[in-house]
Design an enzyme around this catalytic site. Structure first.
Site, PDB file in Angstrom:
ATOM      1  N   ALA A  89       0.859  -1.202   0.000  1.00 11.58           N
ATOM      2  CA  ALA A  89       0.000   0.000   0.000  1.00 11.58           C
ATOM      3  C   ALA A  89       0.886   1.240   0.000  1.00 11.58           C
ATOM      4  CB  ALA A  89      -0.914  -0.001   1.211  1.00 11.58           C
ATOM      5  N   GLY A 104       1.981   2.547  -7.971  1.00  9.71           N
ATOM      6  CA  GLY A 104       2.669   1.696  -8.954  1.00  9.71           C
ATOM      7  C   GLY A 104       1.819   1.455 -10.198  1.00  9.71           C
ATOM      8  N   GLU A 110      -5.478  -4.776  -8.704  1.00 10.54           N
ATOM      9  CA  GLU A 110      -5.282  -4.984  -7.262  1.00 10.54           C
ATOM     10  C   GLU A 110      -6.607  -4.873  -6.521  1.00 10.54           C
ATOM     11  OE1 GLU A 110      -0.716  -3.472  -6.561  1.00 10.54           O
ATOM     12  OE2 GLU A 110      -2.309  -2.008  -6.472  1.00 10.54           O
TER      13      GLU A 110
END
Ligand code: 5RP
Length: 229
Positions: A89, A104, A110
């Site tokens: 995170a 990212g 995710e």
């Protein structure tokens, strides 16, 4: 040279292994902390200390690392409810019971994985606690200017994410653009996740709200455990 922060990432990555059991279907997040987790998991697997696991990747990078480590791959098509997801995170907002992810650029896959899993374990070093970060938003390319307009009307300051090695915007693993929404942390809450996703053209945003266990790396050996409900 391995820095202090890298040791803390390794400590939480190692701690996350204690949640993994034989036969588990594991959603695997993305990022530098998860990279350590994949390396440690791969080693355990090759040594026969853990058996019959399947990894569901959330990015091309994670897919490649799982493959390199000899871990069997599948997707949410085969396993729509993985036993567990392990992910990193970008900020842990303690008083708001939410986390921010996506610096990212892997937030869409995710979020799918982390919400689909029966259990979510987040692994971070302590620098992520209450860290000021923008909220990443993955956007359908043709909707870019419209979404920017809507975000400005909400009072935010949206910036199109640009990278290196390519002209203009970053393109996500899913072929979309990413907007980083700068807004005051104190104005952000659980509802913001829903408000942002209600804008047409937005695929997902980086505010994650669900029950999760967060392992925070304090030093090279210790990880503090937090529970969000
Ligand atoms: C990628 C993410 C990552 O989980 C997040 O950026 C944390 O990465 P790192 O462990 O390298 O700090 O959300 O989209």
């Amino acid at each position: 040279m391995t820095t202090d922060i890298e040791y803390k990432k390794m400590a939480v990555a190692r701690e996350a292994l204690s949640f993994i059991e034989d036969g588990m279907i594991i959603g695997v997040g993305s990022g530098s902390t998860v990279r350590y987790f994949i390396d440690f998991l791969g080693k355990m697997y090759r040594e026969g200390k853990i058996r019959d696991i399947v990894g569901l990747p959330t990015s091309f990078e994670t897919r490649r690392l799982l493959l390199k480590n000899g871990i069997k791959l599948a997707s949410l098509w085969e396993y729509p409810e993985p036993d567990i997801a392990i992910d990193g995170a970008d900020s842990i907002l303690m008083d708001k019971n939410l986390i921010i992810k996506g610096l990212g650029g892997a937030l869409l896959q995710e979020k799918l994985m982390d919400y689909a899993a029966k259990k979510l374990i987040i692994i971070v070093d302590e620098s992520k606690m209450n860290k000021e970060v923008p909220v990443p938003i993955e956007v359908f390319p043709i909707a870019l200017e419209y979404v920017i307009l809507r975000l400005k009307k909400l009072g935010g300051n949206p910036k199109i994410r640009e990278g290196t090695g390519k002209l203009w915007p970053v393109i996500s693993d899913n072929g979309n653009f990413i907007i980083d929404l700068y807004m005051r942390m104190k104005e952000l809450d659980k509802n913001t996740e829903v408000i942002l996703n209600s804008i047409p053209g937005v695929f997902e945003n980086g505010i994650f709200v669900r029950k999760m266990t967060i392992l925070v790396g304090i030093d090279s050996k210790k990880a503090e455990k937090l529970e969000f409900n």
